[in-house]
Design a protein around this motif. Structure first.
Motif, short mmCIF file in Angstrom:
data_model
loop_
_atom_site.label_atom_id
_atom_site.label_comp_id
_atom_site.label_asym_id
_atom_site.label_seq_id
_atom_site.Cartn_x
_atom_site.Cartn_y
_atom_site.Cartn_z
N ALA A 240 36.56 30.34 46.56
CA ALA A 240 35.44 31.22 46.52
C ALA A 240 35.31 29.94 48.37
CB ALA A 240 34.07 31.31 46.41
N THR B 14 35.39 23.82 50.79
CA THR B 14 36.04 23.25 52.31
C THR B 14 34.65 23.20 53.03
OG1 THR B 14 37.98 24.92 52.09
CG2 THR B 14 36.94 24.81 54.05
N ARG C 220 33.34 31.12 42.44
CA ARG C 220 34.53 31.02 41.59
C ARG C 220 35.51 30.01 42.34
NH1 ARG C 220 33.86 37.01 41.39
NH2 ARG C 220 32.63 36.69 39.12
N VAL D 294 44.85 32.01 56.57
CA VAL D 294 43.84 32.21 55.06
C VAL D 294 43.01 31.15 55.21
CG1 VAL D 294 43.33 31.43 52.55
CG2 VAL D 294 45.92 31.38 53.82
#
Ligand SMILES: Nc1ncnc2c1ncn2[C@@H]1O[C@H](COP(=O)(O)OP(=O)(O)OP(=O)(O)O)[C@@H](O)[C@H]1O
Ligand SMILES: [Mg+2]
Lengths: 224, 352
Positions: free
Chosen positions: B51, B55, B48, B27
């Motif tokens: 998004a 991270t 959002r 991912v």
């Protein structure tokens, strides 16, 4: 009941307390670190050691699935090597401790796993070492759960300690079987049962009281 | 070791990528992110859900490591630091959380003291520092209370005081006001603003609310599907949004959206039949639109329908947004006229 019997009952009660207390202390000394390790060593966790975690988990499960009475008999050679005899209170402490350790380890593990992962994250963000996180965050936050777990362990050990009476231990279980059952003295049997009930009640109440004292998760009305 | 530079960015992302191993393969959470936050800036990152905001933020204190690129904090390469070097960097970076992450077993005092205990500060110094912080966030009366006895706003104040305990240079905020009501949000944002001013602290905050960015951030970046699609001074981005994601966030905060009966009929290409051109007019600073629109009618003979509008403030500077429609035949003339007078225009579509 004769004065002789009463002194026997008092002695047996002390023996039971001694066996339970000693195996609780020893079981905690061994089970607490084991539980902490089990709770923090899966992949990606603080002490990440997935292989060791799996092996220890298997051993703990195996130990917990052996019925206690079989455990007592199966480890007689080990008990004899350790304390020089396989009968008496000191000998009984060996199987009691071996039964208590994995039990306490799993209870500690569960309590620690209930601590919010966000707290570990916050402590890591502060620059804490894994040991600091365990000491200052995990153990302290899990303390109410660990206290209740230890209470449960002591209650179980009271039951187990009565069982070792059947295979050469001493204490209330032994007295109940020898006098109450074999010599058919129902008043002795009844007294033994009542003492055990009182002990369990006391332990449970004290345990819950301590757990409530250390538990700050719910708002209290502080009266000022 | 290179000495810490005295100037330069507080935080710098350089071509940063991050991929997670998911159940169905990789991912990609972040891709080729470059961003610089200057010392003393308040940088808001908006995007959002999913998004990649958290991270990105978590890379600044090494809770997450980049799979490519570099993250630098005050000259230190966080992505490659480990052990005690990484823990040292973390002490220079405070962090606050959406759900506060306070220890239930410790009082307000105890929670704020924790990072200092971890750093090995002597207890008499801890007492002085923590009491100062408690006063700064206004929790003197709650000093010996447990988190369960505090309101959400008070908990976040504890979180902020705790994050400041080791005197960090950078403060990270992961949706710190998302669990709070609007009024409490304002007081917490004001506290963060004060701290930024008084301590010169660099703040990097993530949010999904444009209002938070408007109220506190000097700079902002918009992140969409792991990429930064827009970045700059907050005022500039608000006045001249370039990316559709930015615009949709903005319409949420300015409240300037087309009325439903028009939005439903909007066409992207100009129809041959008689139609109206729908235009967004943005004015910055002191430009007033009212006389402009009146002059458009008076001097150019173009009739204007006003569909929606609002005036916003970013810091001390006002800016406004107006949705109008004019006869499509005269659309080009109208926009040229407005642009000539310092307004920004954008064609949203056409209605018959
Ligand atoms: N530890 C992880 N393992 C796997 N995938 C992850 C992990 N952390 C984040 N992701 C994925 O990375 C992407 C970005 O996640 P991130 O938490 O940064 O988003 P976000 O912008 O903070 O969203 P939100 O507003 O919901 O908090 C998502 O697709 C998420 O599923
Ligand atoms: Mg997030």
């Amino acid at each position: 009941m004769s004065a002789n019997l009463i002194s026997l009952l008092i002695e047996a009660t002390w023996q039971t307390i001694y066996m339970v207390a000693a195996s609780t202390v020893l079981g905690t000394i061994l089970g607490l670190p084991l539980g902490v390790f089990l709770a923090t060593s899966q992949r990606g966790e603080l002490l990440s050691a997935p292989m060791v975690n799996r092996v220890l988990g298997l051993i703990v499960n195996a130990a917990r699935s052996v019925p206690f009475i079989i455990l007592v008999v199966a480890i007689i050679p080990f008990t004899r090597a350790l304390v020089g005899t396989s009968i008496g209170t000191d000998a009984a402490i060996v199987p009691l401790t071996i039964a208590a350790t994995p039990f306490i380890a799993r209870l500690v593990e569960n309590s620690i796993r209930e601590v919010d992962a966000g707290l570990i994250e916050a402590a890591r963000a502060m620059g804490a070492t894994p040991m600091q996180i365990i000491r200052k965050v995990l153990l302290r936050e899990a303390l109410p759960g660990i206290t209740l777990g230890l209470t449960l362990a002591v209650v179980s050990l009271i039951g187990y300690s009565a069982m070792v009476g059947a295979v050469g231990g001493e204490g209330l279980g032994d007295l109940g079987i020898r006098y109450g059952y074999q010599r058919f003295m129902p008043d002795v049997m009844l007294t033994v049962v009542v003492i055990l009930i009182v002990m369990v009640q006391l332990v449970q109440s004290v345990g819950e009281w301590i757990a409530a004292r250390v538990d700050k998760r719910a708002a209290r009305n502080r009266g000022h | 070791m290179t000495p810490e530079p005295t100037t330069g960015a507080a935080i710098r992302f350089d071509g940063v990528g991050k991929a997670f191993a998911g159940p169905k393969g990789q991912v990609t959470a972040l891709e080729d992110v470059s961003l610089t936050v200057q010392p003393g800036a308040v940088c808001g990152i908006i995007g959002r859900s999913g998004a990649g905001k958290s991270t990105l933020l978590r890379m600044v204190n090494g809770l997450e490591r980049p799979t490519s690129g570099t993250v630098t904090v005050a000259g230190h390469d966080v992505g490659r630091a480990s052990g005690s070097a990484l823990r040292g960097i973390r002490r220079d970076v405070g962090m606050i959380f959406q759900h506060f992450n306070l220890l239930a077993s410790r009082t307000v005092f105890g929670n704020i003291a924790l990072p200092l205990e971890i750093a090995g500060t002597p207890s008499d110094r801890i007492r002085v520092t923590v009491n100062d912080l408690i006063a700064r966030v206004g929790l003197e009366a709650q000093r010996d209370r447990y988190p369960a006895e505090l309101s959400g706003g008070q908990k976040q104040r504890v979180g902020i005081a705790r994050a400041l305990a080791t005197r960090p240079k950078v403060l990270l905020s992961d949706e710190a006001t998302s669990a709070l009501d609007p009024e409490t949000t304002q007081t917490v944002l004001r506290l963060l603003g004060d701290i930024n001013r008084d301590l010169g602290l660099t703040i990097l905050l993530i949010t999904h609310e444009m209002a938070v960015v408007r109220d506190i951030a000097s700079h902002m970046a918009v992140i969409d599907q792991g990429r930064i699609v827009e970045a700059g001074a907050t005022y500039d981005v608000f006045v001249r949004p370039q990316h559709p994601t930015t615009r949709s966030f903005l319409s949420g905060v300015t409240g300037v959206t087309l009325p439903q009966f028009i939005a439903g009929r909007l066409e992207q290409t100009r129809p041959d039949a008689a139609s109206q051109e729908v235009i967004r007019v943005t004015f910055a600073g002191d430009h007033a639109t009212d006389p402009m629109l009146a002059r458009l009618t008076g001097q150019m003979g173009i009739d204007v329908n006003i569909l929606a509008g609002a005036i916003e403030e970013i810091g001390p500077r006002p800016f406004g947004n107006l949705l109008i429609s004019v006869d499509a035949m005269r659309g080009d003339d109208a926009r040229a006229y407005l642009e000539r007078h310092g307004l920004l225009t954008e064609v949203l579509g056409y209605v018959r």
